[in-house]
Motif scaffolding. Sequence first.
Motif, short mmCIF file in Angstrom:
data_model
loop_
_atom_site.label_atom_id
_atom_site.label_comp_id
_atom_site.label_asym_id
_atom_site.label_seq_id
_atom_site.Cartn_x
_atom_site.Cartn_y
_atom_site.Cartn_z
N GLU A 195 0.81 -1.21 0.00
CA GLU A 195 0.00 0.00 0.00
C GLU A 195 0.85 1.27 0.00
O GLU A 195 0.35 2.35 -0.34
CB GLU A 195 -0.93 0.02 1.22
N SER A 196 2.10 1.16 0.37
CA SER A 196 2.98 2.33 0.42
C SER A 196 3.51 2.67 -0.98
O SER A 196 3.54 1.82 -1.88
CB SER A 196 4.13 2.08 1.38
N ASP A 197 3.94 3.88 -1.15
CA ASP A 197 4.51 4.35 -2.43
C ASP A 197 5.68 5.28 -2.13
O ASP A 197 5.49 6.43 -1.75
CB ASP A 197 3.44 5.06 -3.25
N PHE A 198 6.90 4.75 -2.32
CA PHE A 198 8.08 5.56 -2.07
C PHE A 198 8.76 6.01 -3.37
O PHE A 198 9.79 6.68 -3.33
CB PHE A 198 9.09 4.77 -1.23
N GLU A 199 8.20 5.62 -4.54
CA GLU A 199 8.86 5.89 -5.81
C GLU A 199 8.33 7.13 -6.51
O GLU A 199 9.00 7.70 -7.39
CB GLU A 199 8.69 4.68 -6.74
N SER A 200 7.13 7.57 -6.16
CA SER A 200 6.55 8.72 -6.85
C SER A 200 7.40 9.96 -6.65
O SER A 200 7.98 10.18 -5.58
CB SER A 200 5.13 8.97 -6.34
N LEU A 253 1.43 2.42 7.66
CA LEU A 253 1.87 1.64 8.81
C LEU A 253 0.69 0.91 9.42
O LEU A 253 -0.42 1.47 9.51
CB LEU A 253 2.51 2.55 9.86
N SER A 254 0.90 -0.30 9.87
CA SER A 254 -0.13 -1.06 10.58
C SER A 254 0.37 -1.38 11.98
O SER A 254 1.46 -1.95 12.13
CB SER A 254 -0.46 -2.36 9.83
#
Length: 369
Positions: A282-287, A295-296
């Motif tokens: 669910e995370s997106d670090f590339e945009s 975080l869960s």
Amino acid sequence: EEEGESVKRYAAWKQPLGIHDYEEAYSKLGGIVYELPATIVAAGLINAFFQGEDVWEEYLECVILKKADGEEITIGDIVGDVGGSPFDTDYWEYLEETTNATQLNYGFLHAIYKLGDLSVSDIVGVTPPLEYFPYLLLEKGDWVLSENGFYEQVTEDWFYNGNANSPYWFAGAWPSIYGSGDCIRYCDVATGEFGSCAVRMLVPELGEGDGEEGCVEICLDELDGNPHCGISIETESQEWAGACPATKGQDITVTQTCWGVTANECVWEDFDETTTVVDLEESDFESDKKKVAVLSQWLTLIDTIGPIFDFCYPEGTIFDGPNGGPNVAQNAELLDGCEENECGYFQWYHATEEEYEENDNVWPEGSIQ
């Protein structure tokens, strides 16, 4: 604490009505003489009085007679106040306002109004006693309390219908009350919180300070919505759910629209991956427009507390005290509340699987699993 309905039971009796020649619907008495058994009334009053003020007040509001004109006659209207005159009861005042001079010459109205007779006294638990007239005037169209708590309407069949004819037999009733219906419900309460800060980070320290190895801990919650940081935080929480074990969690989405290019060399040595994980899917670090980290955080309840059954204890019982323990106000000899494995006179302990196996696969006596 929950509000409920009180439990009522009804003492019933058969009573012949319309046996006097003056009990006519439209002349003479203009109604029927309905006598309330003094012993049954007294028993209901005493029972209610010793259950406390709340029950007593509710009992006095029980409706005995619903008049055709819409007026409702309650127990309190009939018996009046402690130490009061029977002529001061609300029901007698109602009769004075609604009856005429002709009616006052017949039956119990004549005996009361002209002679001042027929009153009874009930000592309910305090002195002076309640003093009232145990009679009601039933008129056509009235609804009067009958057996099992139902109301029966007065019709022409109830009135005097001549000599040698059978009277109307009515099943009269009088209520007794048992408790207010209010109760206290106990349930297992899980402890454990995530803390006041949802997202904490270690970042390089900008200046001299107390940070360990040039790093300082910050709370991103405090930067949420700050236009200079471009950080927003959304939290979706779930309270304790499930059983064996119960779990509680929250999903935190951190979105950042501006960021630095310097690498963060700070490493959290005691980071607890068992309670907080990064959802990489669910995370997106590339945009190159925004960075999104999801975080869960989850907690698992390991239950070591004795079982608490889903039951609402009526107010006034020995189990409506603090923490599900005895009500000390009414049971001073019992202990106040529960502590560890003891609740009043009731004790338990949690047996382990090892004890089970050592005891030939039988749970030890007195244990709770």
